[in-house]
Write a protein that holds these residues in place. Sequence first.
Motif, PDB file in Angstrom:
ATOM      1  N   ALA A 175       0.856  -1.188   0.000  1.00 24.48           N
ATOM      2  CA  ALA A 175       0.000   0.000   0.000  1.00 24.48           C
ATOM      3  C   ALA A 175       0.892   1.238   0.000  1.00 24.48           C
ATOM      4  CB  ALA A 175      -0.897  -0.008   1.237  1.00 24.48           C
ATOM      5  N   ALA A 176       0.434   2.286  -0.683  1.00 29.63           N
ATOM      6  CA  ALA A 176       1.180   3.550  -0.679  1.00 29.63           C
ATOM      7  C   ALA A 176       0.949   4.271   0.649  1.00 29.63           C
ATOM      8  CB  ALA A 176       0.733   4.417  -1.849  1.00 29.63           C
ATOM      9  N   ALA A 177      -0.221   4.046   1.245  1.00 32.50           N
ATOM     10  CA  ALA A 177      -0.604   4.739   2.481  1.00 32.50           C
ATOM     11  C   ALA A 177       0.325   4.355   3.633  1.00 32.50           C
ATOM     12  CB  ALA A 177      -2.035   4.376   2.843  1.00 32.50           C
ATOM     13  N   THR A 178       0.431   5.261   4.599  1.00 33.98           N
ATOM     14  CA  THR A 178       1.277   4.980   5.758  1.00 33.98           C
ATOM     15  C   THR A 178       0.440   4.889   7.051  1.00 33.98           C
ATOM     16  OG1 THR A 178       1.685   7.345   5.913  1.00 33.98           O
ATOM     17  CG2 THR A 178       3.368   6.025   4.800  1.00 33.98           C
ATOM     18  N   GLU A 179      -0.878   5.155   6.928  1.00 27.28           N
ATOM     19  CA  GLU A 179      -1.785   5.026   8.070  1.00 27.28           C
ATOM     20  C   GLU A 179      -2.621   3.757   7.894  1.00 27.28           C
ATOM     21  OE1 GLU A 179      -1.909   7.186  10.595  1.00 27.28           O
ATOM     22  OE2 GLU A 179      -0.368   8.454   9.654  1.00 27.28           O
ATOM     23  N   GLU A 180      -2.927   3.105   9.014  1.00 23.56           N
ATOM     24  CA  GLU A 180      -3.632   1.820   8.951  1.00 23.56           C
ATOM     25  C   GLU A 180      -4.947   1.891   8.171  1.00 23.56           C
ATOM     26  OE1 GLU A 180      -3.735  -0.616  12.590  1.00 23.56           O
ATOM     27  OE2 GLU A 180      -5.887  -0.738  12.254  1.00 23.56           O
ATOM     28  N   GLU A 181      -5.788   2.856   8.573  1.00 19.10           N
ATOM     29  CA  GLU A 181      -7.118   2.995   7.954  1.00 19.10           C
ATOM     30  C   GLU A 181      -7.004   3.142   6.434  1.00 19.10           C
ATOM     31  OE1 GLU A 181     -11.341   3.653   8.877  1.00 19.10           O
ATOM     32  OE2 GLU A 181      -9.670   2.812   9.966  1.00 19.10           O
ATOM     33  N   ALA A 182      -6.095   4.021   6.010  1.00 15.90           N
ATOM     34  CA  ALA A 182      -5.934   4.309   4.576  1.00 15.90           C
ATOM     35  C   ALA A 182      -5.364   3.093   3.841  1.00 15.90           C
ATOM     36  CB  ALA A 182      -5.035   5.525   4.395  1.00 15.90           C
ATOM     37  N   ALA A 183      -4.445   2.383   4.477  1.00 19.30           N
ATOM     38  CA  ALA A 183      -3.852   1.206   3.835  1.00 19.30           C
ATOM     39  C   ALA A 183      -4.926   0.132   3.635  1.00 19.30           C
ATOM     40  CB  ALA A 183      -2.712   0.660   4.698  1.00 19.30           C
ATOM     41  N   VAL A 184      -5.789  -0.036   4.639  1.00 24.69           N
ATOM     42  CA  VAL A 184      -6.876  -1.018   4.529  1.00 24.69           C
ATOM     43  C   VAL A 184      -7.811  -0.623   3.381  1.00 24.69           C
ATOM     44  CG1 VAL A 184      -8.934  -1.921   5.680  1.00 24.69           C
ATOM     45  CG2 VAL A 184      -6.778  -1.781   6.934  1.00 24.69           C
ATOM     46  N   GLU A 185      -8.164   0.673   3.318  1.00 21.67           N
ATOM     47  CA  GLU A 185      -9.038   1.165   2.231  1.00 21.67           C
ATOM     48  C   GLU A 185      -8.439   0.847   0.869  1.00 21.67           C
ATOM     49  OE1 GLU A 185     -12.009   2.257   2.345  1.00 21.67           O
ATOM     50  OE2 GLU A 185     -12.011   2.232   4.542  1.00 21.67           O
ATOM     51  N   GLU A 186      -7.134   1.123   0.763  1.00 24.18           N
ATOM     52  CA  GLU A 186      -6.453   0.892  -0.507  1.00 24.18           C
ATOM     53  C   GLU A 186      -6.529  -0.578  -0.918  1.00 24.18           C
ATOM     54  OE1 GLU A 186      -2.671   3.094  -0.041  1.00 24.18           O
ATOM     55  OE2 GLU A 186      -2.046   1.962  -1.822  1.00 24.18           O
ATOM     56  N   LEU A 187      -6.306  -1.460   0.045  1.00 28.04           N
ATOM     57  CA  LEU A 187      -6.332  -2.901  -0.251  1.00 28.04           C
ATOM     58  C   LEU A 187      -7.743  -3.352  -0.605  1.00 28.04           C
ATOM     59  CD1 LEU A 187      -3.931  -3.983   2.619  1.00 28.04           C
ATOM     60  CD2 LEU A 187      -3.489  -4.320   0.177  1.00 28.04           C
ATOM     61  N   LEU A 188      -8.749  -2.821   0.119  1.00 25.22           N
ATOM     62  CA  LEU A 188     -10.132  -3.238  -0.145  1.00 25.22           C
ATOM     63  C   LEU A 188     -10.666  -2.651  -1.455  1.00 25.22           C
ATOM     64  CD1 LEU A 188     -11.713  -3.119   3.436  1.00 25.22           C
ATOM     65  CD2 LEU A 188     -11.094  -5.144   2.096  1.00 25.22           C
ATOM     66  N   ALA A 189      -9.960  -1.663  -2.004  1.00 21.14           N
ATOM     67  CA  ALA A 189     -10.362  -1.097  -3.306  1.00 21.14           C
ATOM     68  C   ALA A 189      -9.923  -2.020  -4.450  1.00 21.14           C
ATOM     69  CB  ALA A 189      -9.769   0.299  -3.475  1.00 21.14           C
ATOM     70  N   THR A 190      -9.097  -3.010  -4.156  1.00 24.41           N
ATOM     71  CA  THR A 190      -8.686  -3.993  -5.170  1.00 24.41           C
ATOM     72  C   THR A 190      -9.670  -5.177  -5.115  1.00 24.41           C
ATOM     73  OG1 THR A 190      -7.259  -5.270  -3.683  1.00 24.41           O
ATOM     74  CG2 THR A 190      -6.264  -3.346  -4.747  1.00 24.41           C
TER      75      THR A 190
END
Length: 315
Positions: A203-218
Amino acid sequence: MTKILTIGEILVEIIATEKGDGFRAPVRLIGPFPSGAPAIFIDQVGKLGTPCAIISRVGDDDFGHVNLARLKADGVDVSGVEVDPQGTTGSAFVRYRNDGSRAFVFNIRHSACGTITLNDDNRRLIGECTHLHVMGTALYGETVIDSVMAAIENIKARGGTVSFDPNLRPETLKAPGMREALSRVLTQTDLFLPSGEELFLFAAATEEEAAVEELLATDIKAVVLKRGAKGASYFDATTRISHPGFVVEEHDPTGAGDSFGATFVSFWLEGAAPAVALAQAAASGALAVTKVGPMEGTSTRAELQALISAAGEPS
Ligand code: ATP
Ligand code: MG
Protein backbone atom coordinates in the motif's frame (compact mmCIF):
# COMPACT_ATOMS: atom_id res chain seq x y z
CA MET A 1 -17.22 -29.78 -0.34
CA THR A 2 -14.48 -27.44 0.89
CA LYS A 3 -10.91 -28.73 0.82
CA ILE A 4 -8.07 -26.39 1.75
CA LEU A 5 -4.68 -26.71 0.04
CA THR A 6 -1.33 -25.17 0.79
CA ILE A 7 2.00 -25.53 -1.00
CA GLY A 8 5.44 -24.96 0.47
CA GLU A 9 8.11 -25.83 2.95
CA ILE A 10 8.06 -28.65 5.45
CA LEU A 11 10.93 -28.26 7.93
CA VAL A 12 12.09 -29.31 11.32
CA GLU A 13 12.72 -26.53 13.79
CA ILE A 14 15.61 -26.65 16.25
CA ILE A 15 15.29 -24.11 19.04
CA ALA A 16 18.05 -22.59 21.19
CA THR A 17 17.02 -23.05 24.82
CA GLU A 18 18.73 -19.83 25.96
CA LYS A 19 17.98 -16.36 24.62
CA GLY A 20 20.73 -14.38 22.95
CA ASP A 21 22.01 -13.09 19.66
CA GLY A 22 22.12 -15.81 17.01
CA PHE A 23 24.39 -18.80 16.56
CA ARG A 24 28.00 -17.59 16.39
CA ALA A 25 28.94 -19.59 19.47
CA PRO A 26 27.76 -23.00 20.73
CA VAL A 27 24.33 -23.00 22.40
CA ARG A 28 22.06 -25.67 23.82
CA LEU A 29 19.35 -26.75 21.39
CA ILE A 30 16.05 -28.59 21.55
CA GLY A 31 14.28 -30.31 18.67
CA PRO A 32 13.47 -31.53 16.07
CA PHE A 33 9.95 -30.05 16.09
CA PRO A 34 7.69 -30.42 13.02
CA SER A 35 7.57 -27.02 11.31
CA GLY A 36 7.41 -24.86 8.19
CA ALA A 37 4.77 -22.11 8.02
CA PRO A 38 2.57 -23.91 5.43
CA ALA A 39 2.88 -27.14 7.43
CA ILE A 40 1.87 -25.48 10.72
CA PHE A 41 -1.05 -23.81 8.94
CA ILE A 42 -2.33 -27.04 7.41
CA ASP A 43 -1.81 -29.01 10.64
CA GLN A 44 -4.11 -26.54 12.43
CA VAL A 45 -6.69 -26.86 9.63
CA GLY A 46 -6.52 -30.66 9.97
CA LYS A 47 -7.02 -30.48 13.74
CA LEU A 48 -10.25 -28.56 13.17
CA GLY A 49 -11.48 -31.49 11.08
CA THR A 50 -11.62 -29.40 7.89
CA PRO A 51 -10.54 -31.43 4.81
CA CYS A 52 -7.07 -30.28 3.77
CA ALA A 53 -3.85 -31.18 1.95
CA ILE A 54 -0.28 -29.97 1.48
CA ILE A 55 2.00 -30.21 -1.55
CA SER A 56 5.64 -30.40 -0.51
CA ARG A 57 8.79 -32.51 -0.47
CA VAL A 58 10.82 -34.10 2.29
CA GLY A 59 13.87 -36.34 2.37
CA ASP A 60 13.61 -40.03 3.30
CA ASP A 61 15.05 -39.19 6.73
CA ASP A 62 13.86 -38.86 10.33
CA PHE A 63 13.20 -35.12 9.91
CA GLY A 64 10.85 -35.90 7.03
CA HIS A 65 9.12 -38.77 8.79
CA VAL A 66 8.55 -36.82 12.03
CA ASN A 67 6.60 -34.28 9.95
CA LEU A 68 4.67 -36.80 7.87
CA ALA A 69 3.61 -38.72 10.97
CA ARG A 70 2.36 -35.56 12.72
CA LEU A 71 0.47 -34.19 9.73
CA LYS A 72 -1.18 -37.54 9.05
CA ALA A 73 -2.14 -37.98 12.71
CA ASP A 74 -3.78 -34.55 12.70
CA GLY A 75 -5.90 -35.29 9.63
CA VAL A 76 -3.90 -33.73 6.77
CA ASP A 77 -3.90 -35.42 3.34
CA VAL A 78 -0.15 -35.88 2.72
CA SER A 79 -0.53 -37.65 -0.63
CA GLY A 80 1.00 -34.54 -2.25
CA VAL A 81 4.20 -34.77 -0.18
CA GLU A 82 6.92 -36.48 -2.20
CA VAL A 83 9.56 -38.37 -0.25
CA ASP A 84 12.79 -37.74 -2.18
CA PRO A 85 15.30 -40.52 -1.59
CA GLN A 86 18.14 -38.22 -2.73
CA GLY A 87 16.98 -35.19 -0.72
CA THR A 88 17.34 -33.97 2.86
CA THR A 89 14.42 -32.49 4.79
CA GLY A 90 14.61 -28.73 5.35
CA SER A 91 15.45 -27.19 8.69
CA ALA A 92 15.26 -23.93 10.61
CA PHE A 93 17.33 -23.04 13.65
CA VAL A 94 15.80 -20.29 15.76
CA ARG A 95 17.08 -18.32 18.73
CA TYR A 96 15.11 -15.67 20.58
CA ARG A 97 16.84 -12.41 21.46
CA ASN A 98 16.16 -10.69 24.77
CA ASP A 99 14.00 -8.07 22.98
CA GLY A 100 11.65 -10.83 21.70
CA SER A 101 12.92 -10.73 18.10
CA ARG A 102 14.16 -13.93 16.46
CA ALA A 103 17.28 -14.95 14.55
CA PHE A 104 16.79 -17.78 12.06
CA VAL A 105 19.20 -19.98 10.10
CA PHE A 106 17.12 -21.56 7.35
CA ASN A 107 17.93 -24.49 5.08
CA ILE A 108 14.99 -24.41 2.68
CA ARG A 109 16.06 -23.67 -0.88
CA HIS A 110 18.75 -26.37 -0.90
CA SER A 111 16.64 -28.95 0.92
CA ALA A 112 14.13 -31.47 -0.47
CA CYS A 113 11.37 -28.84 -0.51
CA GLY A 114 13.58 -26.56 -2.63
CA THR A 115 12.61 -28.67 -5.65
CA ILE A 116 8.81 -28.75 -5.28
CA THR A 117 7.23 -29.20 -8.72
CA LEU A 118 3.80 -30.35 -9.84
CA ASN A 119 3.51 -33.97 -11.03
CA ASP A 120 0.31 -35.62 -12.29
CA ASP A 121 -0.65 -36.79 -8.79
CA ASN A 122 -0.49 -33.38 -7.19
CA ARG A 123 -2.20 -31.75 -10.18
CA ARG A 124 -5.06 -34.17 -9.48
CA LEU A 125 -4.92 -33.19 -5.80
CA ILE A 126 -5.20 -29.49 -6.74
CA GLY A 127 -8.33 -30.45 -8.71
CA GLU A 128 -9.91 -31.76 -5.47
CA CYS A 129 -9.30 -28.51 -3.58
CA THR A 130 -11.53 -25.44 -3.41
CA HIS A 131 -9.24 -23.02 -1.54
CA LEU A 132 -5.51 -22.26 -1.61
CA HIS A 133 -3.65 -20.61 1.28
CA VAL A 134 -0.35 -19.01 0.26
CA MET A 135 2.40 -18.36 2.79
CA GLY A 136 4.89 -15.71 1.68
CA THR A 137 7.74 -17.82 3.05
CA ALA A 138 6.83 -20.52 0.51
CA LEU A 139 7.77 -18.29 -2.45
CA TYR A 140 11.48 -19.14 -2.07
CA GLY A 141 12.26 -20.60 -5.51
CA GLU A 142 11.24 -20.65 -9.14
CA THR A 143 9.61 -24.11 -9.22
CA VAL A 144 7.63 -23.61 -6.02
CA ILE A 145 6.44 -20.17 -7.24
CA ASP A 146 5.35 -21.77 -10.54
CA SER A 147 3.51 -24.48 -8.58
CA VAL A 148 1.69 -21.91 -6.42
CA MET A 149 0.72 -19.83 -9.48
CA ALA A 150 -0.60 -22.93 -11.32
CA ALA A 151 -2.66 -23.92 -8.27
CA ILE A 152 -4.09 -20.39 -7.96
CA GLU A 153 -5.11 -20.44 -11.62
CA ASN A 154 -6.74 -23.88 -11.38
CA ILE A 155 -8.60 -23.23 -8.12
CA LYS A 156 -9.84 -19.75 -9.10
CA ALA A 157 -10.97 -20.97 -12.54
CA ARG A 158 -13.26 -23.41 -10.70
CA GLY A 159 -14.75 -20.66 -8.52
CA GLY A 160 -12.44 -21.30 -5.55
CA THR A 161 -10.74 -18.75 -3.31
CA VAL A 162 -7.23 -17.72 -2.20
CA SER A 163 -5.96 -16.49 1.17
CA PHE A 164 -2.51 -14.97 1.60
CA ASP A 165 -0.28 -14.42 4.66
CA PRO A 166 2.92 -12.56 3.61
CA ASN A 167 4.65 -13.98 6.72
CA LEU A 168 7.88 -12.14 5.96
CA ARG A 169 11.19 -13.06 7.50
CA PRO A 170 14.14 -10.76 6.74
CA GLU A 171 16.24 -13.91 6.26
CA THR A 172 14.04 -15.23 3.43
CA LEU A 173 13.21 -11.97 1.60
CA LYS A 174 16.54 -12.25 -0.22
CA ALA A 175 15.27 -15.27 -2.20
CA PRO A 176 15.38 -14.38 -5.91
CA GLY A 177 11.95 -13.54 -7.33
CA MET A 178 10.24 -13.49 -3.92
CA ARG A 179 9.18 -9.83 -3.89
CA GLU A 180 7.72 -10.01 -7.38
CA ALA A 181 5.93 -13.28 -6.55
CA LEU A 182 4.42 -11.72 -3.40
CA SER A 183 2.89 -8.95 -5.54
CA ARG A 184 1.57 -11.43 -8.09
CA VAL A 185 -0.13 -13.50 -5.39
CA LEU A 186 -1.72 -10.38 -3.88
CA THR A 187 -3.56 -9.62 -7.16
CA GLN A 188 -5.28 -13.04 -6.86
CA THR A 189 -6.05 -12.79 -3.12
CA ASP A 190 -9.57 -12.88 -1.68
CA LEU A 191 -8.57 -12.86 2.02
CA PHE A 192 -5.38 -11.05 3.07
CA LEU A 193 -3.85 -11.84 6.49
CA PRO A 194 -0.89 -9.53 7.18
CA SER A 195 0.81 -9.11 10.54
CA GLY A 196 1.78 -5.66 11.87
CA GLU A 197 3.88 -3.69 9.36
CA GLU A 198 3.14 -6.20 6.58
CA LEU A 199 -0.12 -4.26 6.10
CA PHE A 200 1.93 -1.52 4.40
CA LEU A 201 3.94 -3.78 2.09
CA PHE A 202 1.61 -3.35 -0.86
CA ALA A 203 0.00 0.00 0.00
CA ALA A 204 1.18 3.55 -0.68
CA ALA A 205 -0.60 4.74 2.48
CA THR A 206 1.28 4.98 5.76
CA GLU A 207 -1.78 5.03 8.07
CA GLU A 208 -3.63 1.82 8.95
CA GLU A 209 -7.12 3.00 7.95
CA ALA A 210 -5.93 4.31 4.58
CA ALA A 211 -3.85 1.21 3.83
CA VAL A 212 -6.88 -1.02 4.53
CA GLU A 213 -9.04 1.17 2.23
CA GLU A 214 -6.45 0.89 -0.51
CA LEU A 215 -6.33 -2.90 -0.25
CA LEU A 216 -10.13 -3.24 -0.15
CA ALA A 217 -10.36 -1.10 -3.31
CA THR A 218 -8.69 -3.99 -5.17
CA ASP A 219 -10.20 -7.49 -5.62
CA ILE A 220 -9.38 -8.33 -1.98
CA LYS A 221 -12.67 -9.03 -0.16
CA ALA A 222 -11.41 -8.89 3.43
CA VAL A 223 -8.27 -7.99 5.39
CA VAL A 224 -7.43 -9.54 8.75
CA LEU A 225 -4.65 -7.73 10.60
CA LYS A 226 -2.74 -9.68 13.27
CA ARG A 227 -1.44 -7.68 16.22
CA GLY A 228 0.42 -10.26 18.32
CA ALA A 229 -0.58 -10.27 22.01
CA LYS A 230 -2.90 -7.29 21.29
CA GLY A 231 -5.23 -9.48 19.19
CA ALA A 232 -6.48 -8.89 15.65
CA SER A 233 -8.86 -6.83 13.48
CA TYR A 234 -11.13 -7.69 10.56
CA PHE A 235 -12.03 -5.30 7.75
CA ASP A 236 -14.29 -5.64 4.73
CA ALA A 237 -16.39 -3.21 2.67
CA THR A 238 -19.03 -2.87 5.40
CA THR A 239 -17.54 -4.30 8.62
CA ARG A 240 -14.72 -3.27 10.96
CA ILE A 241 -14.25 -5.38 14.09
CA SER A 242 -11.42 -6.11 16.52
CA HIS A 243 -10.79 -8.86 19.05
CA PRO A 244 -8.33 -8.41 21.93
CA GLY A 245 -5.68 -11.04 22.57
CA PHE A 246 -6.73 -13.75 25.03
CA VAL A 247 -4.68 -13.60 28.21
CA VAL A 248 -2.29 -16.56 28.15
CA GLU A 249 1.25 -17.33 29.23
CA GLU A 250 3.54 -17.01 26.21
CA HIS A 251 6.23 -19.71 25.94
CA ASP A 252 6.99 -19.56 22.20
CA PRO A 253 5.35 -17.11 19.75
CA THR A 254 6.37 -19.02 16.59
CA GLY A 255 3.36 -20.52 14.85
CA ALA A 256 0.77 -18.11 16.29
CA GLY A 257 0.13 -16.41 12.96
CA ASP A 258 -0.07 -19.70 11.10
CA SER A 259 -2.53 -21.23 13.59
CA PHE A 260 -4.56 -18.01 13.68
CA GLY A 261 -4.75 -17.95 9.87
CA ALA A 262 -5.74 -21.61 9.62
CA THR A 263 -8.59 -21.16 12.05
CA PHE A 264 -9.80 -17.91 10.49
CA VAL A 265 -9.77 -19.40 6.98
CA SER A 266 -11.59 -22.57 8.11
CA PHE A 267 -14.40 -20.64 9.80
CA TRP A 268 -14.57 -18.06 6.98
CA LEU A 269 -15.02 -20.83 4.40
CA GLU A 270 -17.75 -22.37 6.59
CA GLY A 271 -19.63 -19.07 6.33
CA ALA A 272 -19.17 -18.08 10.00
CA ALA A 273 -19.80 -14.43 10.89
CA PRO A 274 -16.54 -12.43 10.88
CA ALA A 275 -16.79 -11.85 14.66
CA VAL A 276 -17.02 -15.61 15.26
CA ALA A 277 -14.14 -16.44 12.91
CA LEU A 278 -12.04 -13.69 14.53
CA ALA A 279 -12.69 -14.93 18.08
CA GLN A 280 -11.90 -18.55 17.16
CA ALA A 281 -8.74 -17.46 15.32
CA ALA A 282 -7.61 -15.28 18.24
CA ALA A 283 -8.10 -18.30 20.54
CA SER A 284 -6.05 -20.42 18.15
CA GLY A 285 -3.18 -17.87 18.04
CA ALA A 286 -3.25 -17.53 21.82
CA LEU A 287 -3.11 -21.29 22.45
CA ALA A 288 -0.27 -21.60 19.92
CA VAL A 289 2.03 -19.42 22.04
CA THR A 290 1.48 -21.45 25.21
CA LYS A 291 3.59 -24.38 23.94
CA VAL A 292 7.27 -24.58 23.02
CA GLY A 293 7.61 -25.71 19.40
CA PRO A 294 5.90 -24.17 16.34
CA MET A 295 3.31 -26.90 15.70
CA GLU A 296 2.91 -28.08 19.30
CA GLY A 297 0.24 -25.48 20.08
CA THR A 298 -2.30 -26.32 17.36
CA SER A 299 -5.80 -26.88 18.77
CA THR A 300 -9.02 -28.83 18.34
CA ARG A 301 -12.40 -27.06 18.15
CA ALA A 302 -13.12 -28.16 21.73
CA GLU A 303 -9.85 -26.58 22.96
CA LEU A 304 -10.65 -23.29 21.18
CA GLN A 305 -14.16 -23.25 22.61
CA ALA A 306 -12.85 -23.98 26.12
CA LEU A 307 -10.60 -20.88 25.99
CA ILE A 308 -13.42 -18.71 24.58
CA SER A 309 -15.85 -19.92 27.26
CA ALA A 310 -13.27 -19.48 30.04
CA ALA A 311 -12.86 -15.85 28.93
CA GLY A 312 -16.61 -15.39 29.40
CA GLU A 313 -17.36 -14.77 25.73
CA PRO A 314 -20.55 -16.00 24.11
CA SER A 315 -19.96 -18.99 21.83
P1 ATP B 1 4.19 -15.73 13.23
O1 ATP B 1 5.35 -15.46 14.08
O2 ATP B 1 3.63 -17.11 13.43
O3 ATP B 1 4.39 -15.40 11.79
P2 ATP B 1 2.38 -13.48 13.08
O4 ATP B 1 3.24 -12.30 13.21
O5 ATP B 1 1.90 -13.85 11.71
O6 ATP B 1 3.05 -14.74 13.78
P3 ATP B 1 0.93 -12.74 15.44
O7 ATP B 1 0.27 -11.41 15.35
O8 ATP B 1 2.16 -12.86 16.22
O9 ATP B 1 1.07 -13.32 13.97
O10 ATP B 1 -0.11 -13.78 16.07
C1 ATP B 1 -1.35 -14.09 15.45
C2 ATP B 1 -2.50 -13.93 16.42
O11 ATP B 1 -2.33 -14.83 17.53
C3 ATP B 1 -2.62 -12.54 17.03
O12 ATP B 1 -3.37 -11.70 16.16
C4 ATP B 1 -3.33 -12.85 18.34
O13 ATP B 1 -4.72 -12.95 18.14
C5 ATP B 1 -2.75 -14.21 18.73
N1 ATP B 1 -1.58 -14.05 19.61
C6 ATP B 1 -0.28 -13.98 19.25
N2 ATP B 1 0.53 -13.80 20.33
C7 ATP B 1 -0.29 -13.79 21.40
C8 ATP B 1 -0.08 -13.65 22.83
N3 ATP B 1 1.14 -13.48 23.36
N4 ATP B 1 -1.18 -13.66 23.63
C9 ATP B 1 -2.42 -13.81 23.12
N5 ATP B 1 -2.69 -13.95 21.81
C10 ATP B 1 -1.64 -13.94 20.95
MG1 MG C 1 3.15 -14.69 10.36
